[in-house]
Design a protein around this motif. Structure first.
Motif, PDB file in Angstrom:
ATOM      1  N   UNK A 257       2.494 -17.268  16.400  1.00  0.00           N
ATOM      2  CA  UNK A 257       1.360 -16.856  17.238  1.00  0.00           C
ATOM      3  C   UNK A 257       0.904 -18.056  18.063  1.00  0.00           C
ATOM      4  N   UNK A 258       0.219 -17.759  19.188  1.00  0.00           N
ATOM      5  CA  UNK A 258      -0.150 -18.802  20.137  1.00  0.00           C
ATOM      6  C   UNK A 258      -1.652 -18.865  20.336  1.00  0.00           C
ATOM      7  N   UNK A 259      -2.162 -20.073  20.562  1.00  0.00           N
ATOM      8  CA  UNK A 259      -3.576 -20.262  20.892  1.00  0.00           C
ATOM      9  C   UNK A 259      -3.903 -19.523  22.185  1.00  0.00           C
ATOM     10  N   UNK A 260      -5.099 -18.932  22.230  1.00  0.00           N
ATOM     11  CA  UNK A 260      -5.530 -18.230  23.436  1.00  0.00           C
ATOM     12  C   UNK A 260      -5.173 -16.765  23.465  1.00  0.00           C
ATOM     13  N   UNK A 261      -4.381 -16.278  22.480  1.00  0.00           N
ATOM     14  CA  UNK A 261      -4.032 -14.853  22.432  1.00  0.00           C
ATOM     15  C   UNK A 261      -5.065 -14.111  21.591  1.00  0.00           C
ATOM     16  N   UNK A 262      -5.163 -12.793  21.780  1.00  0.00           N
ATOM     17  CA  UNK A 262      -6.217 -11.992  21.159  1.00  0.00           C
ATOM     18  C   UNK A 262      -5.691 -11.203  19.971  1.00  0.00           C
ATOM     19  N   UNK A 263      -6.315 -11.404  18.803  1.00  0.00           N
ATOM     20  CA  UNK A 263      -5.990 -10.626  17.611  1.00  0.00           C
ATOM     21  C   UNK A 263      -6.769  -9.312  17.678  1.00  0.00           C
ATOM     22  N   UNK A 264      -6.052  -8.194  17.768  1.00  0.00           N
ATOM     23  CA  UNK A 264      -6.731  -6.938  18.071  1.00  0.00           C
ATOM     24  C   UNK A 264      -7.117  -6.106  16.854  1.00  0.00           C
ATOM     25  N   UNK A 265      -6.312  -6.119  15.784  1.00  0.00           N
ATOM     26  CA  UNK A 265      -6.545  -5.136  14.721  1.00  0.00           C
ATOM     27  C   UNK A 265      -6.864  -5.761  13.361  1.00  0.00           C
ATOM     28  N   UNK A 266      -5.831  -6.301  12.681  1.00  0.00           N
ATOM     29  CA  UNK A 266      -6.010  -6.779  11.316  1.00  0.00           C
ATOM     30  C   UNK A 266      -6.410  -8.240  11.252  1.00  0.00           C
ATOM     31  N   UNK A 267      -6.851  -8.666  10.045  1.00  0.00           N
ATOM     32  CA  UNK A 267      -7.154 -10.077   9.816  1.00  0.00           C
ATOM     33  C   UNK A 267      -5.854 -10.839   9.570  1.00  0.00           C
ATOM     34  N   UNK A 268      -5.795 -12.084  10.038  1.00  0.00           N
ATOM     35  CA  UNK A 268      -4.593 -12.908   9.873  1.00  0.00           C
ATOM     36  C   UNK A 268      -4.962 -14.262   9.268  1.00  0.00           C
ATOM     37  N   UNK A 269      -4.088 -14.754   8.426  1.00  0.00           N
ATOM     38  CA  UNK A 269      -4.159 -16.145   7.981  1.00  0.00           C
ATOM     39  C   UNK A 269      -2.955 -16.855   8.591  1.00  0.00           C
ATOM     40  N   UNK A 270      -3.225 -17.912   9.340  1.00  0.00           N
ATOM     41  CA  UNK A 270      -2.189 -18.574  10.142  1.00  0.00           C
ATOM     42  C   UNK A 270      -2.075 -20.041   9.728  1.00  0.00           C
ATOM     43  N   UNK A 271      -0.858 -20.472   9.426  1.00  0.00           N
ATOM     44  CA  UNK A 271      -0.615 -21.890   9.153  1.00  0.00           C
ATOM     45  C   UNK A 271      -0.467 -22.625  10.484  1.00  0.00           C
ATOM     46  N   UNK A 272      -1.329 -23.609  10.728  1.00  0.00           N
ATOM     47  CA  UNK A 272      -1.335 -24.339  12.005  1.00  0.00           C
ATOM     48  C   UNK A 272      -0.088 -25.225  12.091  1.00  0.00           C
ATOM     49  N   UNK A 273       0.632 -25.126  13.200  1.00  0.00           N
ATOM     50  CA  UNK A 273       1.873 -25.900  13.374  1.00  0.00           C
ATOM     51  C   UNK A 273       1.779 -26.957  14.479  1.00  0.00           C
ATOM     52  N   UNK A 274       0.729 -26.895  15.310  1.00  0.00           N
ATOM     53  CA  UNK A 274       0.602 -27.871  16.399  1.00  0.00           C
ATOM     54  C   UNK A 274      -0.843 -28.304  16.554  1.00  0.00           C
ATOM     55  N   UNK A 276      -4.160 -29.443  18.823  1.00  0.00           N
ATOM     56  CA  UNK A 276      -4.741 -28.718  19.957  1.00  0.00           C
ATOM     57  C   UNK A 276      -4.133 -29.165  21.288  1.00  0.00           C
ATOM     58  N   UNK A 277      -3.794 -30.471  21.411  1.00  0.00           N
ATOM     59  CA  UNK A 277      -3.244 -30.953  22.689  1.00  0.00           C
ATOM     60  C   UNK A 277      -1.777 -30.583  22.875  1.00  0.00           C
ATOM     61  N   UNK A 278      -1.124 -30.097  21.795  1.00  0.00           N
ATOM     62  CA  UNK A 278       0.296 -29.745  21.880  1.00  0.00           C
ATOM     63  C   UNK A 278       0.550 -28.243  21.886  1.00  0.00           C
ATOM     64  N   UNK A 279      -0.511 -27.432  21.868  1.00  0.00           N
ATOM     65  CA  UNK A 279      -0.313 -25.979  21.839  1.00  0.00           C
ATOM     66  C   UNK A 279       0.380 -25.511  23.119  1.00  0.00           C
ATOM     67  N   UNK A 280       0.948 -24.334  23.041  1.00  0.00           N
ATOM     68  CA  UNK A 280       1.658 -23.784  24.204  1.00  0.00           C
ATOM     69  C   UNK A 280       0.733 -23.649  25.400  1.00  0.00           C
ATOM     70  N   UNK A 281      -0.504 -23.180  25.176  1.00  0.00           N
ATOM     71  CA  UNK A 281      -1.441 -22.995  26.291  1.00  0.00           C
ATOM     72  C   UNK A 281      -1.802 -24.345  26.906  1.00  0.00           C
ATOM     73  N   UNK A 282      -1.928 -25.406  26.063  1.00  0.00           N
ATOM     74  CA  UNK A 282      -2.223 -26.746  26.586  1.00  0.00           C
ATOM     75  C   UNK A 282      -1.069 -27.253  27.445  1.00  0.00           C
ATOM     76  N   UNK A 283       0.166 -27.000  26.995  1.00  0.00           N
ATOM     77  CA  UNK A 283       1.340 -27.418  27.767  1.00  0.00           C
ATOM     78  C   UNK A 283       1.406 -26.668  29.101  1.00  0.00           C
ATOM     79  N   UNK A 284       1.102 -25.367  29.049  1.00  0.00           N
ATOM     80  CA  UNK A 284       1.133 -24.567  30.285  1.00  0.00           C
ATOM     81  C   UNK A 284       0.126 -25.124  31.282  1.00  0.00           C
ATOM     82  N   UNK A 285      -1.109 -25.365  30.820  1.00  0.00           N
ATOM     83  CA  UNK A 285      -2.152 -25.894  31.711  1.00  0.00           C
ATOM     84  C   UNK A 285      -1.704 -27.227  32.312  1.00  0.00           C
TER      85      UNK A 285
END
Length: 690
Positions: A257-274, A276-285
């Motif tokens: 999963x990527x930073x900046x995307x919207x979780x619409x339905x269920x609850x999620x537990x996500x293991x952070x892999x990057x 904040x400055x290395x996230x996909x959205x940060x790289x795109x910007x």
């Protein structure tokens, strides 16, 4: 120490250049880089924000730390808008009095002078300072023209010129902010704070404090704050911000999963892999802002042209004022005409004609899930004559799927698939997984699984020994193989026989399936005038021919190693000129680098794609390719139109000198009109959709 800042009120290219030069001249500054498109400043040196704002005080440039959330002032509350409104009221009052009495009425002159001071104070201050240094930019030319108009008694026209210039500046600032909004929108996508589970506690913290390995808690309806993999839970996640896909993707344990995307339905537990400055959205910007800073070929041409254009206009203005004035003796008329030439010759529209189009197009593409890494790549994409495609994972899905299941000897298709999948349950072979997937979980108990090297595998299913493997293996058991099995092999499919010791249960064919959209994409490229579409693959020629014909490409080159693909691209460039290469960004890196434009698929999950290619299609979606080419072509067309508008209106206005019809009103309308026209024309690129 290198620091990056965000800028506000940076709307004019010449002002940006002056600001950059002022910062460069500050003490203890080693290097300065100003990105006009992204409104961003990078400084290597020891300097305070106050000192930077002082360097930009001539144009009220505000400076903020890079991570700041800038509160944007509404258009009607901006200083420029308020000053322009007051200038208009004073001008209107002066016009009413001058029409009721006379233009040289002291009250009217006072109101016109007040209108000029309120609307043009900052322009005059900068213009006079520039004049003292012999720097001739737009504000210098306007200052000379307005002061000259006042000297020869044209107070009303001088006030109108200042008011119209103030409107032009305010609208230009508004339009440039509009063009940059796409990047600001991206920056605001990822939340600044995150709910983290650490050491058995739930903590809410800034994303800068989140560490790799932390568990991020994402509730339904929340945006995901960090990149990571799903640890627990299942939900539909809207990834449109990253990939441009409108349909939410189902995410379960192990999915990315990527930073900046919207979780619409269920609850999620996500293991952070990057971080904040290395996230996909940060790289795109970062990559989009770098792309907006890179000058396209058209912009480089305009910059070179403008360097000689402004001195030429000043020389023409002096000649218009002096030569006919000396010949006719009517100095007032021809000095007035010379002042009008200065106004009409302001190069603002020409200078802004290209960058505003590039900024708008790259920002629009980023919102659609297409990352274009520079103006040069945007322009080159609009000029390509041929497109080469990697096959596996680009034109095809990149993984095997069962394409045919033909039962024999009284068995049904369902029984054939069920028996084959049950026998392959313990197999790790990719072809086995394709068959098991097709069984949709309807598996029978299997025992005594055994793999036979080079032939296939077998297992006991419901007390029957079921074999699945090569056609030759089935023939060894004395079974007769139908003719259609050989025909399926000839069109590039992997064909397997499913049999008991003495009975053929049926034939199953598996292949790397063609993407459903691939044939239509090739068709749309041909409709756009790109008739040369080439498939490059390492597959056997018979397999490649079958898939190539199904998709409809015009040229098929098979049996290629990575170095052969590189040679093929160079050969295609000699044949067609500009050639784009579409691949996955990893295996095709040499070919992507050598092509005129390298386009990588699936950039959202692949750092290599973001780094290797000139353009990354963030979703694994070929549908974005025709959109990208269409956007690039429209950008090229709009840049050409803008240059024609910017120069054409000025040429028409300058021709009015011959009969003596050029007035300051017409001059400012030509300048302001050309500037607004090129900006509004460029903003049409916002409407280009997939």
């Amino acid at each position: 120490m290198v620091k990056t800042y965000r800028l506000e009120n940076l709307s004019c290219t010449s002002c940006a250049a002056k600001f950059e030069n002022n910062v460069r001249n500050l003490p203890d500054i080693k290097n300065v880089e100003l990105n006009f498109g992204a409104s961003k400043l990078t400084v290597d040196g020891d300097v305070s924000i106050e000192a930077l704002e002082q360097a930009g005080a001539f144009d009220h440039i505000r400076v903020y730390p890079e991570k700041s959330r800038i509160e944007h002032t509404p258009f009607y509350k901006r200083r420029q808008s308020i000053e322009t409104a007051i200038s208009f009221l004073l001008l209107a009052a002066g016009v009413i009095i001058s029409f009721q009495t006379a233009e040289n009425n002291p009250w009217a002159i006072g109101l016109f002078g007040g209108s000029m001071l309120v609307g043009g104070y900052h322009m005059f201050r900068t213009g006079l300072l520039n004049l003292s240094r012999f720097e001739f930019d737009m504000k210098t030319l306007m200052t000379i023209a307005v002061i000259g108009a006042a000297i020869i008694g044209e107070w009303r026209e001088g006030a109108v010129v200042v008011f119209l210039f103030a409107i032009s500046e305010a609208l230009e600032s508004f339009s440039m902010n509009k063009a940059r909004q796409s990047i600001r929108g991206l920056m605001d996508l990822a939340p600044a704070r995150a709910l983290i589970q650490r050491n058995g506690e739930l903590l809410e913290m800034d994303t800068e404090e989140v560490r790799i390995g932390d568990v991020l808690i994402v509730k339904p309806g929340q945006k995901i704050a960090m990149d990571g993999t799903v640890l627990r839970g299942q939900s539909a996640v809207n990834q449109a911000a990253i990939t441009g896909e409108s349909i939410p993707a189902i995410k379960t344990a192990g999915d990315e999963v990527f930073a900046g995307t919207m979780n619409e339905e269920g609850a999620l537990e996500v293991t952070v892999t990057k971080r904040v400055e290395d996230t996909t959205i940060a790289k795109i910007i970062h990559l989009v802002e770098e792309a907006q800073a890179e000058k396209a070929p058209s912009q480089k041409f305009v910059d070179r042209f403008a360097k000689y254009y402004t001195p030429a206009i000043i020389a023409i203005a002096f000649l218009v004022a002096l030569v006919p004035g000396y010949v006719t003796g009517d100095w007032q008329l021809w000095i007035y005409q010379g002042l009008a030439v200065l106004v009409v010759g302001c190069p603002c529209a020409l200078v802004v004609s290209t960058p505003v189009a590039i900024v708008t197009a790259i920002g629009n593409a980023a919102r659609q899930g297409v990352l274009i890494k520079g103006g040069i790549h945007l322009e080159e994409t609009g000029r390509i004559n041929a497109v080469a495609f990697d096959k596996t994972g680009t034109l095809t899905k990149g993984y095997p799927e069962m394409t045919d299941a033909i039962p024999e000897n009284g068995y049904t298709k369902q029984q054939l698939v069920q028996l084959a999948a049950s026998a392959e349950t313990m197999s790790q072979h990719p072809l086995a997984r394709a068959i098991i997937k097709e069984a949709h979980g309807e598996l029978l108990p299997a025992e005594n699984f055994q793999s036979v090297t080079g032939k296939g595998a077998y297992a006991d299913v419901e007390r029957q020994r079921i074999h699945i493997g090569s056609l030759l293996w089935a023939e060894e058991y004395g079974l007769k193989i139908p003719q259609y099995a050989s025909e399926l092999q000839q069109i590039g499919k992997s064909v397997m026989a499913v049999f008991r010791t003495d009975v053929l249960v049926g034939i199953i064919a598996v292949a790397d399936a063609v993407r459903t959209e691939s044939p239509s994409i090739i068709g749309r490229l041909k409709e756009m005038g790109i008739s040369s579409t080439i498939m490059l693959t390492g597959d056997h020629p018979s397999t490649a021919d079958a898939i190539g014909k199904e998709i409809g490409v015009s040229d098929i080159r098979a049996g290629l190693m990575p170095e052969d693909k590189l040679s093929a691209i160079r050969e295609l460039q000699q044949q067609y000129g500009r050639v784009a290469m579409v691949g996955d960004g990893i295996n095709d890196a040499p070919a992507l680098a050598a092509s005129t434009i390298g386009i990588a698929m699936g950039g959202a999950g692949t750092d290599a794609a973001l780094e290797t290619a000139d353009i990354a299609l963030m979703a694994d979606d070929l549908e974005k390719l025709p959109y990208t080419i269409r956007l690039s072509r429209k950008t090229l067309r709009i840049i050409k139109e803008n240059i024609m508008f910017a120069l054409g209106l000025k040429v028409i206005a300058l021709l009015l000198i011959i009969p003596g019809w050029l007035t300051l009103w017409i001059a400012i309308f030509a300048d302001m009109g050309a500037t607004l026209l090129v900006i509004l024309n460029a903003l049409r690129l916002v409407r280009v959709q997939k």
